[in-house]
Design a protein around this motif. Structure first.
Motif: not given
Length: 211
Positions: A18-27, A1-15
């Motif tokens: 991605v390390e944990f396996g997110a396929d997409a990030l939302g801004f 299953m593909k996963v998108k984490i939305c509402g990203i607000m900083d680089a540390g969380t984004a990285l």
């Protein structure tokens, strides 16, 4: 299953996502407590792997402004979460994901009027278009005629219910924002647990969440 984490607000969380396996990030570029500036998103995206989908969320914005922000930030997808018409959603330089607030089965009829790359089905809107933390009745998707469209399920998802949501709704991707937050901020442990649950894996030791 593909996963998108939305509402990203900083680089540390984004990285970490991605390390944990997110396929997409939302801004989020629309009015929201998670709204971010193009300058910040450009900086974050410059640090992300090319294969990660970088999705900009817009609400009733002009096509020209959307395109300018997308180009400046290095987005890969555009998410439109307002009253954008089927014709408005055509002709963008990037793939378009159209967001819909779903309250009942009849709300799904609007989806088939659009021709987009993906269709994000969210809970009925509150103060803002998304991020309400409330789920809609996923079972209405079971007999819905969505003509093979790529459905992205959102609204009220968390690590405890995402497995059931996937089983019931059978989406292409799941999207989460408030469900991986604590006191309004992204929580790395919740992000990790959500991704593992969505992908059918077991949680790891606590120390994997350390930034």
């Amino acid at each position: 299953m593909k996963v998108k984490i939305c509402g990203i607000m900083d680089a540390g969380t984004a990285l970490k996502a991605v390390e944990f396996g997110a396929d997409a990030l939302g801004f989020v570029f629309a009015d929201s407590r998670r709204k971010v500036s193009p300058e910040l998103v450009r900086e974050i995206n410059a640090q992300l792997p090319p294969e990660i989908h970088k999705v900009g969320v817009f609400v009733n914005e002009s096509k020209h402004k959307v395109e300018d922000i997308a180009d400046y930030c290095g987005l890969t997808h555009i998410q439109l979460h307002g009253e954008e018409s089927p014709s408005f959603c055509k002709g963008f330089s990037l793939p378009v994901i159209k967001g819909f607030n779903i309250g009942c089965h009849s709300d799904l009829e609007l989806v088939n009027k659009y021709a987009c790359e993906g269709f994000l089905l969210d809970s009925p809107k509150g103060v803002y278009r998304g991020g309400t933390g409330k789920a809609f009745d996923w079972s209405i998707l079971q007999d819905a005629d969505l003509d093979g469209k790529r459905i992205i399920l959102a609204g009220g998802l968390n690590s405890e219910n995402v497995t059931a949501a996937i089983r019931i709704a059978n989406p292409y991707m799941v999207d989460v924002s408030s469900g991986v937050e604590t006191d309004g901020k992204k929580d790395l442990k919740k992000i990790k647990d959500f991704i593992l649950a969505a992908k059918g894996e077991e949680p790891l030791d606590e120390n994997v969440y350390d930034a």
